[in-house]
Design an enzyme around this catalytic site. Structure first.
Site, PDB file in Angstrom:
ATOM      1  N   HIS A  77       1.008  -1.334  -0.310  1.00  5.64           N
ATOM      2  CA  HIS A  77      -0.191   0.176   0.185  1.00  5.64           C
ATOM      3  C   HIS A  77       0.519   1.094  -0.357  1.00  5.64           C
ATOM      4  O   HIS A  77       1.634   1.265   1.568  1.00  5.64           O
ATOM      5  CB  HIS A  77      -1.365   0.406   1.904  1.00  5.64           C
ATOM      6  CG  HIS A  77      -2.258  -0.832   1.088  1.00  5.64           C
ATOM      7  ND1 HIS A  77      -2.159  -1.693   2.217  1.00  5.64           N
ATOM      8  CD2 HIS A  77      -2.741  -2.098   0.834  1.00  5.64           C
ATOM      9  CE1 HIS A  77      -3.166  -2.775   1.590  1.00  5.64           C
ATOM     10  NE2 HIS A  77      -2.984  -2.532   0.850  1.00  5.64           N
ATOM     11  N   GLU A 133       1.697   4.119   2.471  1.00  2.33           N
ATOM     12  CA  GLU A 133       1.567   3.245   4.211  1.00  2.33           C
ATOM     13  C   GLU A 133       3.514   3.792   3.962  1.00  2.33           C
ATOM     14  O   GLU A 133       4.174   2.911   4.114  1.00  2.33           O
ATOM     15  CB  GLU A 133       1.288   2.328   3.948  1.00  2.33           C
ATOM     16  CG  GLU A 133      -0.330   2.901   4.365  1.00  2.33           C
ATOM     17  CD  GLU A 133      -0.834   1.280   4.062  1.00  2.33           C
ATOM     18  OE1 GLU A 133      -2.104   0.475   4.400  1.00  2.33           O
ATOM     19  OE2 GLU A 133      -0.230  -0.238   4.532  1.00  2.33           O
ATOM     20  N   HIS A 167       3.157  -2.576   7.189  1.00  2.00           N
ATOM     21  CA  HIS A 167       1.501  -1.458   6.161  1.00  2.00           C
ATOM     22  C   HIS A 167       2.272  -0.756   7.459  1.00  2.00           C
ATOM     23  O   HIS A 167       2.285  -0.764   8.524  1.00  2.00           O
ATOM     24  CB  HIS A 167       0.522  -2.575   7.131  1.00  2.00           C
ATOM     25  CG  HIS A 167       0.570  -3.793   5.570  1.00  2.00           C
ATOM     26  ND1 HIS A 167      -0.473  -2.987   4.597  1.00  2.00           N
ATOM     27  CD2 HIS A 167       1.170  -4.430   5.331  1.00  2.00           C
ATOM     28  CE1 HIS A 167      -0.456  -4.065   3.447  1.00  2.00           C
ATOM     29  NE2 HIS A 167       0.095  -5.355   3.660  1.00  2.00           N
ATOM     30  N   GLU A 189       1.817  -3.731  11.872  1.00  2.00           N
ATOM     31  CA  GLU A 189       0.614  -2.647  11.542  1.00  2.00           C
ATOM     32  C   GLU A 189       1.132  -1.703  12.214  1.00  2.00           C
ATOM     33  O   GLU A 189       1.556  -1.759  13.631  1.00  2.00           O
ATOM     34  CB  GLU A 189      -0.601  -2.345  11.786  1.00  2.00           C
ATOM     35  CG  GLU A 189      -1.262  -3.494  10.854  1.00  2.00           C
ATOM     36  CD  GLU A 189      -1.770  -3.121   9.788  1.00  2.00           C
ATOM     37  OE1 GLU A 189      -2.487  -3.274   8.486  1.00  2.00           O
ATOM     38  OE2 GLU A 189      -1.638  -1.817   9.968  1.00  2.00           O
TER      39      GLU A 189
HETATM   40  C1  GEM Z   1      -4.346  -4.561   5.588  1.00  2.00           C
HETATM   41  S1  GEM Z   1      -4.723  -6.093   6.376  1.00  2.00           S
HETATM   42  C2  GEM Z   1      -6.064  -6.147   7.552  1.00  2.00           C
HETATM   43  C3  GEM Z   1      -5.847  -7.620   8.184  1.00  2.00           C
HETATM   44  N1  GEM Z   1      -7.296  -7.919   9.169  1.00  2.00           N
HETATM   45  C4  GEM Z   1      -7.416  -8.756   9.678  1.00  2.00           C
HETATM   46  N2  GEM Z   1      -8.556  -8.903  10.763  1.00  2.00           N
HETATM   47  N3  GEM Z   1      -6.159  -9.619   9.952  1.00  2.00           N
HETATM   48  C5  GEM Z   1      -4.897  -4.574   4.499  1.00  2.00           C
HETATM   49  O1  GEM Z   1      -4.272  -5.091   3.590  1.00  2.00           O
HETATM   50  O2  GEM Z   1      -6.939  -4.227   4.566  1.00  2.00           O
HETATM   51  C6  GEM Z   1      -3.186  -4.409   5.760  1.00  2.00           C
HETATM   52  C7  GEM Z   1      -3.284  -2.422   6.168  1.00  2.00           C
HETATM   53  O3  GEM Z   1      -3.415  -1.540   4.664  1.00  2.00           O
HETATM   54  O4  GEM Z   1      -2.524  -1.948   6.279  1.00  2.00           O
HETATM   55 ZN    ZN Z   2      -1.158  -2.182   4.373  1.00  2.00          ZN
END
Ligand code: GEM
Ligand code: ZN
Length: 332
Positions: free
Chosen positions: A122, A125, A215, A291
């Site tokens: 992404h 980010e 991310h 994250e």
């Molecule tokens: C997220 S990853 C989402 C993961 N969700 C769960 N419940 N494990 C995405 O791709 O939407 C990563 C991000 O964008 O930061």
């Molecule tokens: Zn992301």
């Protein structure tokens, strides 16, 4: 701008953005020199993000997060290739032809484990490539016992930027074809998601014993991880490795916590189009989405900077210590 005057700014369409609920508690990022960044107290009011400032200099830049520039990326790739045991193993191409660099750090030809880290699927980010910057900076250390132990047993496979087209064009989540690369891991193609297609081909050629996908998160003001608990066949072995990784990162003193994060997936309900779940499933390995916040890590808030490039770098360095502690336990 006239230093000493007060100026008001209003992003009047903030309420129409993808994560509009995330503006609550967010503070804009500013700089007078594009090197040192600070937060400007902001307010999300009636669909607009508002902030005002009495600038100290005639020029000021604003950003959603501390930018990781293309120039800095090029320098990072050059620095990384000077590391002992480093090589630019392969170069994929984005839709617009920009390089997707796959770096390998290998210091022991008998090393049996393959640890993969990718960042910025992404492109908005930017904290993700700051994380990689810190990780590669630490790899430059020559007297680091933890690193020696890690690289005695494992090779590192690092993709500092998965989505150069999106980063260049200022996208938050998509590549040049409008694909969210973190939803392409079951259907990657050379036409609309060559970035994922390239990395998957490399992973299948090499193997994966641990995978981290780096991310940033718009809403949650904490550093956290998301694992593979919803994958079909998620085992006690993987659950134990996930718990150990989180425990060690906390014991490391890293800016990290487990109280806040995404809702856990129900057993068998994981979305396996995501990198973390797809790779964890395909290679039966420890896999995390890491994250970092666009806001601040509220366990240790820093109102002046919020979460920042420097703090992202620190997390990258801390994660290397956890990898060193776990490398001998990744496979039974
Ligand atoms: C997220 S990853 C989402 C993961 N969700 C769960 N419940 N494990 C995405 O791709 O939407 C990563 C991000 O964008 O930061
Ligand atoms: Zn992301």
């Amino acid at each position: 701008m006239q230093p000493g005057q007060r100026y008001g700014f209003s992003l009047v369409n903030a309420g129409q953005s993808s994560y509009k609920q995330a503006w609550h508690g967010y503070h804009a990022v500013a700089s007078y020199d594009q090197r040192t960044w600070f937060r400007v107290p902001s307010r999300f009011e009636e669909g607009a993000l508002n902030f005002d400032i009495e600038p100290q200099h005639a020029q000021i830049w604003f950003a959603y997060f501390e930018p990781y520039s293309r120039e800095r990326h090029e320098q990072l790739i050059a620095d990384a290739q000077r590391l002992a045991g480093a090589e630019l193993l392969a170069t994929g191409r984005s839709i617009e032809g920009r390089a997707i660099e796959l770096l390998r750090i290998s210091r022991n030809p008998q090393a049996s484990r393959k640890i993969w880290l990718i960042a910025q699927q992404h492109p908005g980010e930017h904290m993700a490539e700051w994380f990689m910057d810190g990780l590669i900076e630490r790899l430059q250390q020559t007297d680091d016992a933890e690193l020696s132990a890690l690289l005695e047993q494992a090779d590192l496979y690092i993709v500092p930027n998965m989505n150069p087209d999106g980063a260049y064009r200022g996208h938050l989540r998509t590549n040049h074809a409008g694909r969210d690369l973190n939803r392409a891991w079951q259907s990657a193609s050379e036409t609309d998601s060559p970035e994922v297609y390239f990395v998957q081909q490399q992973m299948r050629a090499v193997g994966v014993d641990l995978f981290l996908d780096i991310h940033g998160d718009e809403e949650i003001p904490h550093v956290f991880v998301a694992g593979c608990e919803g994958n079909p066949g998620y085992s006690m072995r993987l659950q134990s490795l996930e718990e150990q990784f989180k425990r060690l990162l906390i014991e490391q003193g890293a800016e990290f916590q487990t109280a806040f994060g995404y809702p856990r997936d129900e057993p068998g309900q994981a979305n396996t189009t995501l990198a973390c779940n797809a790779v964890g499933l395909e290679f039966d390995c420890l896999a995390f989405t890491i994250e970092m916040p666009f806001k601040d890590h509220d366990d240790r808030p820093n109102p002046h900077t919020g979460w920042s490039g420097e703090r992202s770098k620190g997390l990258g360095k801390d994660v290397l210590s956890v990898l060193a502690a776990m490398v001998g336990q990744l496979r039974e």
